[in-house]
Design a protein around this motif. Structure first.
Motif, PDB file in Angstrom:
ATOM      1  N   PRO A 191       5.432  -1.397  -3.714  1.00 10.21           N
ATOM      2  CA  PRO A 191       5.735  -2.146  -2.811  1.00 10.21           C
ATOM      3  C   PRO A 191       4.982  -1.381  -1.461  1.00 10.21           C
ATOM      4  CG  PRO A 191       7.518  -2.674  -4.115  1.00 10.21           C
ATOM      5  CD  PRO A 191       7.001  -1.412  -4.162  1.00 10.21           C
ATOM      6  N   LYS A 192       4.262  -1.639  -0.965  1.00 10.56           N
ATOM      7  CA  LYS A 192       3.776  -1.387   0.169  1.00 10.56           C
ATOM      8  C   LYS A 192       4.661  -1.033   1.296  1.00 10.56           C
ATOM      9  CE  LYS A 192       1.342  -3.663   3.493  1.00 10.56           C
ATOM     10  NZ  LYS A 192      -0.518  -4.386   3.731  1.00 10.56           N
ATOM     11  N   ASP A 193       5.318  -1.881   1.960  1.00 10.05           N
ATOM     12  CA  ASP A 193       6.395  -1.894   2.888  1.00 10.05           C
ATOM     13  C   ASP A 193       7.416  -0.665   2.778  1.00 10.05           C
ATOM     14  OD1 ASP A 193       5.585  -3.779   4.312  1.00 10.05           O
ATOM     15  OD2 ASP A 193       6.744  -5.581   3.402  1.00 10.05           O
ATOM     16  N   ASP A 194       7.608   0.137   0.849  1.00 10.80           N
ATOM     17  CA  ASP A 194       8.623   1.024   0.750  1.00 10.80           C
ATOM     18  C   ASP A 194       7.547   2.497   1.214  1.00 10.80           C
ATOM     19  OD1 ASP A 194      10.326  -0.588   1.459  1.00 10.80           O
ATOM     20  OD2 ASP A 194      11.272   0.243  -0.287  1.00 10.80           O
ATOM     21  N   ILE A 195       5.966   2.955   1.203  1.00 17.06           N
ATOM     22  CA  ILE A 195       5.356   3.389   0.767  1.00 17.06           C
ATOM     23  C   ILE A 195       5.998   4.584   1.538  1.00 17.06           C
ATOM     24  CG2 ILE A 195       2.927   4.604   0.837  1.00 17.06           C
ATOM     25  CD1 ILE A 195       2.501   2.572  -1.137  1.00 17.06           C
ATOM     26  N   MET A 196       6.065   4.659   3.338  1.00 12.42           N
ATOM     27  CA  MET A 196       6.925   5.467   3.890  1.00 12.42           C
ATOM     28  C   MET A 196       7.822   6.505   3.131  1.00 12.42           C
ATOM     29  SD  MET A 196       8.129   2.900   4.427  1.00 12.42           S
ATOM     30  CE  MET A 196      10.041   1.441   5.278  1.00 12.42           C
ATOM     31  N   LEU A 197       8.643   5.843   2.273  1.00 17.67           N
ATOM     32  CA  LEU A 197       9.412   6.500   1.766  1.00 17.67           C
ATOM     33  C   LEU A 197       9.244   7.405   0.544  1.00 17.67           C
ATOM     34  CD1 LEU A 197      12.068   2.730   1.324  1.00 17.67           C
ATOM     35  CD2 LEU A 197      11.882   4.882   3.232  1.00 17.67           C
ATOM     36  N   LEU A 198       8.360   7.459   0.465  1.00 16.34           N
ATOM     37  CA  LEU A 198       7.988   8.454  -1.447  1.00 16.34           C
ATOM     38  C   LEU A 198       7.426   9.635  -1.053  1.00 16.34           C
ATOM     39  CD1 LEU A 198       5.058   6.160  -2.658  1.00 16.34           C
ATOM     40  CD2 LEU A 198       7.434   5.794  -3.132  1.00 16.34           C
ATOM     41  N   SER A 199       7.150  10.094   0.429  1.00 17.85           N
ATOM     42  CA  SER A 199       6.952  11.552   0.856  1.00 17.85           C
ATOM     43  C   SER A 199       7.900  11.312   1.614  1.00 17.85           C
ATOM     44  CB  SER A 199       5.549  11.008   1.978  1.00 17.85           C
ATOM     45  OG  SER A 199       5.951  10.400   2.445  1.00 17.85           O
ATOM     46  N   SER A 200       9.333  11.273   2.107  1.00 15.03           N
ATOM     47  CA  SER A 200      10.357  11.977   2.623  1.00 15.03           C
ATOM     48  C   SER A 200      11.973  11.014   2.999  1.00 15.03           C
ATOM     49  CB  SER A 200       9.868  11.509   4.711  1.00 15.03           C
ATOM     50  OG  SER A 200       9.661  10.594   4.961  1.00 15.03           O
ATOM     51  N   SER A 201      12.359  11.504   2.758  1.00 17.72           N
ATOM     52  CA  SER A 201      13.765  11.035   2.584  1.00 17.72           C
ATOM     53  C   SER A 201      14.663  11.575   3.913  1.00 17.72           C
ATOM     54  CB  SER A 201      14.595  11.129   1.281  1.00 17.72           C
ATOM     55  OG  SER A 201      15.649  11.162   0.714  1.00 17.72           O
ATOM     56  N   SER A 202      15.990  10.535   3.842  1.00 17.34           N
ATOM     57  CA  SER A 202      16.482  11.234   5.043  1.00 17.34           C
ATOM     58  C   SER A 202      17.629  11.879   4.501  1.00 17.34           C
ATOM     59  CB  SER A 202      17.257  10.211   5.891  1.00 17.34           C
ATOM     60  OG  SER A 202      17.738   9.048   5.125  1.00 17.34           O
ATOM     61  N   TRP A 203      18.118  11.747   2.807  1.00 18.03           N
ATOM     62  CA  TRP A 203      19.284  12.344   2.412  1.00 18.03           C
ATOM     63  C   TRP A 203      19.233  13.095   1.657  1.00 18.03           C
ATOM     64  CZ3 TRP A 203      18.172   7.009   1.198  1.00 18.03           C
ATOM     65  CH2 TRP A 203      19.113   6.015   2.129  1.00 18.03           C
ATOM     66  N   MET A 204      17.168  13.289   1.204  1.00 20.27           N
ATOM     67  CA  MET A 204      17.275  14.255  -0.236  1.00 20.27           C
ATOM     68  C   MET A 204      15.480  14.983   0.853  1.00 20.27           C
ATOM     69  SD  MET A 204      19.273  14.506  -2.078  1.00 20.27           S
ATOM     70  CE  MET A 204      18.906  15.335  -4.140  1.00 20.27           C
ATOM     71  N   SER A 205      15.867  15.905   1.863  1.00 24.58           N
ATOM     72  CA  SER A 205      14.679  17.127   2.169  1.00 24.58           C
ATOM     73  C   SER A 205      13.995  17.484   0.782  1.00 24.58           C
ATOM     74  CB  SER A 205      15.128  17.806   3.188  1.00 24.58           C
ATOM     75  OG  SER A 205      16.132  18.931   2.508  1.00 24.58           O
ATOM     76  N   ASP A 206      13.943  17.302  -0.035  1.00 24.49           N
ATOM     77  CA  ASP A 206      13.547  18.143  -0.635  1.00 24.49           C
ATOM     78  C   ASP A 206      12.853  17.162  -2.038  1.00 24.49           C
ATOM     79  OD1 ASP A 206      15.521  17.870  -2.389  1.00 24.49           O
ATOM     80  OD2 ASP A 206      15.642  19.353  -3.234  1.00 24.49           O
ATOM     81  N   LEU A 207      13.024  15.943  -2.243  1.00 19.78           N
ATOM     82  CA  LEU A 207      12.380  14.540  -2.068  1.00 19.78           C
ATOM     83  C   LEU A 207      10.555  15.158  -2.570  1.00 19.78           C
ATOM     84  CD1 LEU A 207      11.784  11.758  -3.427  1.00 19.78           C
ATOM     85  CD2 LEU A 207      11.294  11.525  -1.505  1.00 19.78           C
TER      86      LEU A 207
END
Length: 197
Positions: free
Chosen positions: A74-90
């Protein structure tokens, strides 16, 4: 339609392999999902994300590379694919197809419908294939997705539940965590959640 499921990682996030007409669709490949997926597909055609939280997308990139298939997010979640506030090693992944709200795709006769239900995340969606709805973290058995995370919106979740109440048909719901339920079953609880978010 054949559906395989395995809970992945500490959060027991359900990864699904949906096989229709000899085509395998991989939904929400979470932490350490790659080996199980590779061992259980014969004709993989796409990776589908219900939303962008790390426990649903962790193995995206590895499976894109190993299976050479496209990723739909989903386009509105694209920003979550490259960074996570919980898991920095995503492990970062990049969508081949940025799915518009409520977009439908046709894979040589197999229809895949994304239905946009924001609230848990901006792009949070269910994915309908045949008589199944894969609900990610929108709807669970007698529960709903949390709205106290970064990018969550209680207001949008209430609006999404109002939309969910209006669905005129029933399907089996396969959620991102826990066991199956149905649209009709969970519609009974929509008003409760709308009033208690």
């Amino acid at each position: 339609m054949n559906i395989k499921v395995k809970p992945m990682g500490d959060y027991q996030t359900n990864c699904y392999i949906v096989t229709v007409d000899g085509k395998d669709f991989i939904i929400d490949p979470g932490i350490d999902a790659t080996e199980w997926v590779v061992n259980n597909v014969t004709n993989p055609v796409a990776i589908l994300n219900t939303h962008g939280h790390f426990d649903h997308v962790w193995s995206n990139a590895e499976l894109q590379n190993k299976l050479n298939i496209p990723l739909y997010t989903p386009k509105d979640d694209i920003m979550l694919l490259s960074s996570s506030s919980w898991m920095s090693d995503l492990p970062p992944s990049y969508a081949d197809i940025e799915v518009e709200p409520n977009q439908e795709f046709d894979f040589d006769g197999v229809k895949v419908k994304f239905r946009h239900f924001p609230g848990h995340t901006p792009g949070c969606s269910t994915i309908e294939i045949g008589d199944a709805m894969f609900s990610g973290d929108f709807i669970f058995e007698k529960s709903i997705g949390r709205t106290d995370f970064p990018y969550s919106s209680p207001k949008e979740m209430r609006e999404s539940l109002e939309k969910f109440k209006q669905i005129p048909y029933d399907k089996t719901i396969y959620p991102g965590h826990g066991g199956t339920t149905t649209i009709r079953e969970e519609q009974q609880y929509s008003d409760y959640w709308i009033g208690n978010i």
